[in-house]
Enzyme design. Structure first.
Site, short mmCIF file in Angstrom:
data_model
loop_
_atom_site.label_atom_id
_atom_site.label_comp_id
_atom_site.label_asym_id
_atom_site.label_seq_id
_atom_site.Cartn_x
_atom_site.Cartn_y
_atom_site.Cartn_z
N GLU A 48 64.94 60.22 31.05
CA GLU A 48 63.65 60.56 30.43
C GLU A 48 63.67 60.25 28.94
O GLU A 48 62.70 59.73 28.38
CB GLU A 48 63.34 62.05 30.66
CG GLU A 48 61.91 62.45 30.26
CD GLU A 48 61.79 62.96 28.83
OE1 GLU A 48 60.66 63.23 28.40
OE2 GLU A 48 62.81 63.10 28.10
N HIS A 73 66.49 68.82 20.40
CA HIS A 73 67.30 67.63 20.05
C HIS A 73 68.30 67.92 18.93
O HIS A 73 68.45 67.14 17.99
CB HIS A 73 66.41 66.43 19.68
CG HIS A 73 65.71 65.84 20.86
ND1 HIS A 73 65.30 64.53 20.92
CD2 HIS A 73 65.37 66.38 22.06
CE1 HIS A 73 64.72 64.29 22.09
NE2 HIS A 73 64.74 65.41 22.79
#
Ligand SMILES: [Zn+2]
Length: 352
Positions: free
Chosen positions: A210, A318
């Site tokens: 993804e 992240h």
């Protein structure tokens, strides 16, 4: 109750895009324990089918297995590793952090992301962000030969290292890879709670790749060919001094209205809101023009798939240490279960 032990195991597996085999095996094992056999599409997404032979519209739920990390690009003569980011990173957040280099033989080596010392740093360097090109990984070796002797090679995966931490308020937990292993966990838990229920055909797709561009979703949607689909992913929480938006940890599952590559159909949003209200499931909204999820490729498949994203708000996305709230996870599991149980041919027709 969120099973923190299981969540820790799911988040702990190393797996950047195209290296999802270990997390895939863990999930297959968990589904097998629930009596569900998983199948794989050609790219490696792991799909569990439940009630496949029953009547009703086919519902797909997707959550990606890959995490953000790096690939070893080069090993210099002093043994330092140059890296290529896989998924988006901000170089500011990687300096001084621990990472794990995983070799082809599954050797695992801790390494530090090196950085300049603060001492005597000129203002022009102190005040700017380091370029990702200048970032390097330090294994604590003398030279290139020592690195090669460990079996480390160009193309090996580098993943963030962290520990799973239950915070001071025990509903807040921190770990790497909640994006999007929390989605894999939610699907697994929903399958467990729906174990004895008869419902519309359900395709639980744990997708690959993804982060570099929603690639696994493109093939998993072909494999499943759903009538209706939900992506479960994380979305940026804006409840810290660093980030401000309308999403907060602990306020419930997020109904994502828009992001950079999909817009939730109005009728579907109203329907999901109705299910939340009927079952008193805490929910909130996200309206962004950035970021994207598997929905970006799912809704455009075939002649269009009715689709939207359900999200878990996340802080420090992240990075090596993201943070989520277990109440939001519980709300999302409950919502998924109610959506699956409620779906019928009649309801589906009304949503078109
Ligand atoms: Zn992500």
């Amino acid at each position: 109750m969120v099973d923190l032990e299981k969540l820790e195991r799911i988040c702990g597996a190393p797996g950047i895009s195209s290296f999802e085999q270990e997390i895939g095996r863990i999930l297959e094992e968990e589904y097998r324990e629930l009596g569900l056999i998983c199948q794989k599409d050609g790219l490696g997404s792991v799909i569990a089918v439940k009630c496949g032979d029953r009547p009703g519209p086919k519902m797909m739920i997707a959550a990606h297995m890959d995490e953000v990390g790096f690939m070893v690009e080069a090993i210099d003569e002093n043994g330092f590793l140059k890296l290529r980011p896989v998924g988006s990173w901000w170089s500011h957040l990687v300096l001084g952090q621990w990472y794990t280099v995983v070799t082809r033989d599954n050797g695992r080596y801790p390494a530090l992301m090196g950085s300049m010392a603060t001492h005597g740093l000129p203002a022009e360097i102190r005040n700017k962000t380091v370029s990702m090109e200048d970032v390097y990984l330090d294994l604590g070796v003398e030279n290139r030969e020592e690195v090669l002797a460990l079996g480390i090679a160009v193309g090996d995966m580098v993943v963030p290292w962290t520990h799973f931490e239950v915070m001071q308020n025990r509903k807040y937990v921190s770990c790497k890879a909640f994006d999007d292993r929390i989605g894999n966990y939610i699907m697994l838990e929903a399958a467990k709670r729906l174990r004895d229920a008869a419902h519309t055909p359900l395709y639980l797709a744990n997708t690959v790749q993804e982060e570099p561009g929603l690639r696994g979703a493109r093939t998993a949607v072909e494999w499943s060919h759903p009538d209706i689909a939900f992506a479960i992913d994380t979305t940026l929480a804006g409840d810290t001094p660093a980030n401000q938006n309308i999403c907060s940890l602990g306020k419930g599952v997020v109904l994502s209205m828009i992001d950079s590559n999909s817009i939730a159909p109005r009728k579907l949003v109203r329907y999901v809101e109705g299910i939340c209200e009927k079952h008193q499931i805490a929910h909130q909204y996200a309206v962004f023009n950035k970021g994207g999820t598997d929905s970006g490729n799912i809704h455009k498949a075939f002649d269009g798939v009715l689709n939207m994203t359900l999200s878990i708000p996340i802080r420090y996305m992240h990075t090596n240490h993201s943070m989520i709230h277990t109440d939001d996870v519980e709300a999302c599991i409950r919502l998924v279960c109610e959506l699956v149980k409620d779906m019928s041919g009649e309801i589906f027709e009304r949503l078109l």
